[in-house]
Design a protein around this motif. Structure first.
Motif, short mmCIF file in Angstrom:
data_model
loop_
_atom_site.label_atom_id
_atom_site.label_comp_id
_atom_site.label_asym_id
_atom_site.label_seq_id
_atom_site.Cartn_x
_atom_site.Cartn_y
_atom_site.Cartn_z
N ILE A 247 0.85 -1.19 0.00
CA ILE A 247 0.00 0.00 0.00
C ILE A 247 0.89 1.24 0.00
CG2 ILE A 247 -1.83 1.22 1.27
CD1 ILE A 247 -2.29 -1.55 2.74
N ASN A 248 0.61 2.21 -0.85
CA ASN A 248 1.50 3.39 -0.86
C ASN A 248 1.12 4.36 0.24
OD1 ASN A 248 -0.72 4.88 -1.80
ND2 ASN A 248 0.44 5.89 -3.42
N ASN A 249 2.03 5.29 0.53
CA ASN A 249 1.87 6.14 1.72
C ASN A 249 0.80 7.21 1.56
OD1 ASN A 249 3.33 7.68 -0.14
ND2 ASN A 249 4.44 8.78 1.45
N ARG A 250 0.28 7.39 0.35
CA ARG A 250 -0.77 8.39 0.14
C ARG A 250 -2.13 7.87 0.62
NH1 ARG A 250 0.83 11.01 -5.81
NH2 ARG A 250 3.07 11.08 -5.43
N VAL A 251 -2.13 6.63 1.17
CA VAL A 251 -3.36 6.13 1.80
C VAL A 251 -3.67 7.01 3.01
CG1 VAL A 251 -2.15 4.54 3.35
CG2 VAL A 251 -4.50 4.03 2.65
N ALA A 252 -2.60 7.63 3.57
CA ALA A 252 -2.78 8.52 4.74
C ALA A 252 -2.26 9.90 4.33
CB ALA A 252 -2.03 7.96 5.95
N LYS A 253 -1.29 10.46 5.09
CA LYS A 253 -0.74 11.79 4.73
C LYS A 253 0.72 11.60 4.36
CE LYS A 253 -3.86 14.85 5.55
NZ LYS A 253 -4.73 15.32 4.44
N ARG A 254 1.03 11.76 3.07
CA ARG A 254 2.33 11.31 2.55
C ARG A 254 3.51 11.98 3.25
NH1 ARG A 254 1.94 13.60 -3.57
NH2 ARG A 254 -0.29 13.40 -3.18
N LYS A 255 3.33 13.20 3.74
CA LYS A 255 4.48 13.90 4.33
C LYS A 255 4.93 13.23 5.64
CE LYS A 255 4.69 18.42 2.28
NZ LYS A 255 3.51 18.58 1.40
N GLU A 256 3.98 12.61 6.36
CA GLU A 256 4.39 12.00 7.64
C GLU A 256 4.35 10.48 7.57
OE1 GLU A 256 2.90 15.86 7.89
OE2 GLU A 256 1.50 14.18 7.87
N PHE A 257 3.47 9.92 6.74
CA PHE A 257 3.23 8.46 6.74
C PHE A 257 4.11 7.81 5.68
CE2 PHE A 257 0.58 4.62 6.12
CZ PHE A 257 0.37 4.27 7.45
N LYS A 258 4.90 6.80 6.07
CA LYS A 258 5.83 6.22 5.09
C LYS A 258 5.55 4.74 4.83
CE LYS A 258 7.80 10.12 4.70
NZ LYS A 258 7.24 10.96 3.61
N TYR A 259 4.36 4.27 5.20
CA TYR A 259 4.03 2.85 4.96
C TYR A 259 3.15 2.72 3.75
CZ TYR A 259 5.85 2.15 9.63
OH TYR A 259 6.66 2.12 10.73
N ASP A 260 3.31 1.67 2.97
CA ASP A 260 4.42 0.73 2.95
C ASP A 260 5.60 1.32 2.21
OD1 ASP A 260 3.08 -1.29 4.32
OD2 ASP A 260 2.25 -2.14 2.50
N PHE A 261 5.28 2.30 1.35
CA PHE A 261 6.37 2.94 0.61
C PHE A 261 6.02 4.40 0.27
CE2 PHE A 261 4.44 2.68 -3.68
CZ PHE A 261 3.53 1.63 -3.53
N GLY A 262 7.08 5.22 0.22
CA GLY A 262 6.94 6.64 -0.10
C GLY A 262 6.82 6.84 -1.60
N THR A 263 6.33 8.03 -2.00
CA THR A 263 5.97 8.21 -3.41
C THR A 263 6.36 9.60 -3.94
OG1 THR A 263 3.82 8.91 -2.59
CG2 THR A 263 4.00 6.63 -3.38
N PRO A 264 7.67 9.91 -4.00
CA PRO A 264 8.06 11.16 -4.65
C PRO A 264 7.56 11.16 -6.09
CG PRO A 264 9.98 9.77 -4.26
CD PRO A 264 8.84 9.15 -3.54
N GLU A 265 7.16 12.32 -6.56
CA GLU A 265 6.49 12.40 -7.88
C GLU A 265 7.20 13.39 -8.78
OE1 GLU A 265 2.27 12.69 -7.64
OE2 GLU A 265 2.27 14.27 -9.15
N ASN A 266 7.61 12.89 -9.95
CA ASN A 266 8.39 13.70 -10.88
C ASN A 266 9.57 14.36 -10.17
OD1 ASN A 266 7.42 13.32 -13.47
ND2 ASN A 266 5.68 14.67 -13.15
N GLN A 267 10.04 13.69 -9.14
CA GLN A 267 11.25 14.14 -8.42
C GLN A 267 11.97 12.88 -7.98
OE1 GLN A 267 12.06 17.25 -8.10
NE2 GLN A 267 10.12 18.09 -8.78
N THR A 268 13.29 12.99 -7.85
CA THR A 268 14.07 11.88 -7.31
C THR A 268 14.85 12.38 -6.10
OG1 THR A 268 14.28 10.86 -9.49
CG2 THR A 268 15.91 10.21 -7.83
#
Ligand code: FHN
Length: 582
Positions: A247-268
Motif C-alpha cells: 500500500i502506498n503512503n498516500r493512503v494517509a498523509k504522505r508527508k508524515e506516513f511512510k508505509y508501505d512505501f513513499g511516493t516522490p512524484e516527478n522528483q528523485t
C-alpha cells in the motif's frame, strides 16, 4: 512552533502506529521483497479524461490532462457526457502487458478511479462506470490483470480518495490559483463522509475480489477532509482483506506516513531514504493522454533516471497515458522499446541489486549485489581513469560488462580504487564496469549523510550548472562551487518545473571572511540575499532565500551571481534547492 508540534505529533503517531500494528521490519520486508527486487514498473493514467486528449471546446488546456474537468471548470452534468463517449475500441490488454514486460517492467499500476470519479470497471456501487455510463460490455481491468499474469507482472490499482463526481464532495468555491477549488474539494457533511468511506471500502473490496490487486496506489491525500486517522483506518482495512498486497503512503498523509512505501512524484530524492520508496515519473509532462504534450524525455534520460533511482534504493514507476482508443502514444512506444533493449542486456546489473553506501560519483551511479559492484558509467572518463571512493576490499576481478574475459588493470589507494578502462564506452546510455570482490572482503567507509533532502525537493545539481566566468570553480573533492569573486560571473541552471506552485529557495554555503551581497533569479523573479560568515570554510549552513510562486509548467532559467562590487570571495556553495510548498 505549532507546525513543529504537529509534525512531532504525527511522527510519534506513526511510530506508535507502527508498534501497534506490528509493522515489524520483517513483516514489511517480506511484503516488500518482490517490490524491492523489481526496480521498475508501469503507471497507466486512463479514464474519461482521455476522451478529451487535453483540450476543451477547442482550447488546448495547460496542466495535466486528467485534471481537465478542474482546469476547465466543467460542471458534473456536462462532464458525464464526456464519460459517455469513452470507447476504447482498440484496447489490447496483451499488447499493453507485453510492452511493459519488454521494457523490463515487473509490475503495472492503473488508475481504476481518478479524481473524476469515473470507474474503469463495472462497479455495483455506482452507475458512473464503463458499463452504465459508457455502455462498454468488456471487463477492461479483468483483461489487463489476466494479461499481466501471463507476462509475470504484478497487477496494481490506483484509487483516488478525491471524487469530483460523488455526492459527498464539492469544490470549495472562491479558491483560485493553480490549485483551485477542485483541488481543495471538501466533504458536504460528516454523514456523507461516512457514506463515502464505506463506498471506497466496497469498491476496494471489488478490486480485490475481481482483479486480485497486489498494489494499492492511493492519491489525493493533500485534502483536509482526509485525515491521518482516516488513512490508518483504510490501511488496516486493506491489510485485512488483502494481506500480501502493498500500500502506498498516500493512503494517509504522505508527508508524515511512510508505509508501505513513499511516493516522490516527478522528483528523485538526493540520497537513499530510510524507508521503501518509488518515484513516479511521466515520459512527457501529463499523466493522462494530452495530444499536444509531445515533449518526450529521451530514452537515455529515462534509462539513467531508472539507474539513479535504483542506486538510491527506490523503484521507478514510469507513466503511460493511453489514447481514448486504448493505444499507447507513439512517443512512449519507441522509448519503452529502447529501455527494454538496454534493461534486457543489463538485467543482472539492475534487478535484485541493492543500495551501495558510497558517495554518489560524478561519473554515474553504483549498485551492489552480493560481492559485486556495478559501476554504471554515464560519463566515460576521457583519461581512461575511473575512480570509486569510500570502500575497502580485495578485487578478485574487474572488467567491462560486455567483455568479461578482458580483466581491467586497477590500483588500490586508501579507501578507493582507480580502474583503467578502455578508450570508449560501449553503450551511450550507461556502460557498466563490474568489480567482483573476494567474498566478504568488501566494506564501505561511513557515507556522510547529505543534507536531509525531502523527497520532493528539486536539487539544482552543481555538476550540471553552467559556469560563466573564471572566478567560479567546481571543487570535485568537496563537491562545491567556490570563490564567486567577480560580480560579472554567474552560474546557471535550466530547471524543468512540472508541478507549478509555491517553492522555498534553500541555499547551503560556507564562508570564512566578509559577507557580500548576491542574487538568485528564477526567470524574472529576483531574490536578493547576503552571504553569511560561518567562521570556517568547512562549516556549511543552510539558509532560506524566501518563497517564489512558479505558476507555469515548463523550463525556468535559474541563475546565481554576486552583486557586491569588491573582489572578495562570496562563499563556497554546497547546494541550492527548491522545496515545494503546496
Ligand atoms: O493529482 C494527481 C495527478 O493527476 C496524478 O495522478 C499524479 C500522479 O501520481 N498524482 C496527483 C498529483 O500529485
Amino acid at each position: 512552533m505549532k507546525q513543529f508540534l504537529i509534525a512531532i505529533t504525527c511522527l510519534m503517531t506513526v511510530s506508535t502506529y507502527a508498534l501497534e500494528h506490528n509493522m515489524a521490519t520483517k513483516d514489511l520486508d517480506q511484503r516488500m521483497a518482490w517490490f524491492n527486487d523489481a526496480k521498475f514498473g508501469m503507471f497507466i493514467h486512463w479514464g474519461a479524461y482521455s476522451v478529451l486528449k487535453g483540450s476543451w471546446q477547442g482550447k488546448k488546456m495547460e496542466f495535466y490532462a486528467e485534471w481537465i474537468q478542474a482546469k476547465a471548470d466543467i460542471p458534473k452534468e456536462q462532464y458525464v457526457k464526456v464519460a459517455e463517449q469513452f470507447n476504447p475500441d482498440q484496447f489490447d490488454a496483451d499488447a499493453w502487458a507485453k510492452a511493459a514486460y519488454d521494457a523490463g517492467m515487473k509490475y503495472m499500476v492503473i488508475t481504476t478511479k481518478h479524481h473524476e470519479g469515473f470507474c474503469l470497471w463495472d462497479s455495483q456501487y455506482t452507475k458512473y462506470d464503463i458499463k452504465d455510463t459508457a455502455g462498454i460490455d468488456r471487463d477492461l481491468l479483468g483483461e489487463l490483470s489476466e494479461a499481466c499474469k501471463k507476462y509475470g507482472l504484478k497487477f496494481g490499482t490506483y484509487y483516488s480518495t478525491i471524487d469530483w463526481h460523488h455526492d459527498s464532495q464539492k469544490p470549495v468555491e472562491g479558491v483560485t490559483g493553480h490549485w483551485n477549488k477542485w483541488a481543495k474539494i471538501e466533504m458536504v457533511s460528516p454523514q456523507k463522509k461516512k457514506e463515502y468511506v464505506q463506498y471506497m471500502k466496497n469498491q476496494l473490496q471489488e478490486l480485490v475480489d475481481r482483479y486480485d490487486t497486489q498494489i494499492f496506489w492511493f492519491d489525493g491525500d493533500w485534502n483536509d477532509f482526509w485525515t491521518m486517522e482516516d488513512g490508518k483506518d483504510l490501511y488496516d482495512f486493506l491489510r485485512k482483506i488483502q494481506p500480501n498486497a502493498i500500500i502506498n503512503n498516500r493512503v494517509a498523509k504522505r508527508k508524515e506516513f511512510k508505509y508501505d512505501f513513499g511516493t516522490p512524484e516527478n522528483q528523485t530524492p538526493g540520497e537513499k531514504l530510510d524507508y521503501y520508496w518509488e518515484a513516479c515519473w511521466t515520459i512527457n509532462h501529463s499523466w493522462g493522454y494530452k495530444a499536444h504534450d509531445t515533449k518526450w524525455k529521451s530514452s537515455k534520460t529515462l534509462i539513467q533516471k531508472l539507474i539513479d533511482i535504483n542506486s538510491k534504493g527506490g523503484n521507478l514507476l514510469l507513466n503511460v497515458g493511453p489514447t481514448p482508443e486504448g493505444t499507447f502514444p507513439d512517443g512512449c512506444i519507441d522509448r519503452l522499446a529502447q529501455m527494454g533493449a538496454w534493461t534486457q542486456v543489463h538485467a543482472k546489473t539492475l534487478y535484485e541489486t541493492e543500495y551501495a553506501p558510497v558517495k554518489t560519483p560524478s561519473w554515474g551511479r553504483v549498485l551492489k549485489k552480493d560481492n559485486s559492484l556495478f559501476l554504471h558509467v554515464f560519463d566515460w572518463p576521457k583519461n581512461q581513469k575511473l575512480t570509486i571512493e569510500g570502500l575497502e576490499g580485495t578485487i578478485h576481478k574487474a572488467y567491462v560488462f560486455n567483455k568479461p574475459e578482458e580483466a581491467l588493470v586497477f590500483e588500490k589507494e586508501s579507501q578507493s580504487f582507480n580502474i583503467t578502462v578502455p578508450k570508449e564506452a560501449y553503450d551511450h546510455n550507461s556502460s557498466v564496469v563490474v568489480l567482483e570482490f573476494e567474498p566478504n572482503s568488501l566494506s564501505f567507509a561511513k557515507v556522510a549523510k547529505n543534507e536531509k533532502s525531502f523527497s520532493n525537493d528539486i536539487n539544482l545539481a552543481l555538476t550540471s550548472a553552467r559556469i560563466q566566468g573564471k572566478s567560479i570553480v567546481y571543487e570535485k573533492d568537496s563537491q562545491t562551487l567556490r570563490s564567486f569573486n567577480s560580480n560579472k560571473d554567474s552560474v546557471r541552471w535550466n530547471q524543468e518545473i512540472v508541478i507549478p506552485g509555491k517553492y522555498e529557495v534553500l541555499l547551503s554555503s560556507s564562508l570564512n571572511g566578509p559577507e557580500n551581497d548576491f542574487e538568485v533569479k528564477l526567470n524574472d523573479i529576483v531574490l536578493k540575499a547576503k552571504s553569511s560568515n560561518t567562521g570556517k570554510w568547512a562549516k556549511f549552513e543552510e539558509i532560506s532565500l524566501g518563497e517564489v510562486e512558479l505558476d507555469q509548467i515548463g523550463n525556468y532559467s535559474i541563475s546565481l551571481r554576486k552583486t557586491s562590487a569588491n573582489h572578495k570571495s562570496l562563499f563556497k556553495l554546497k547546494s541550492i534547492r527548491l522545496r515545494p510548498i503546496h
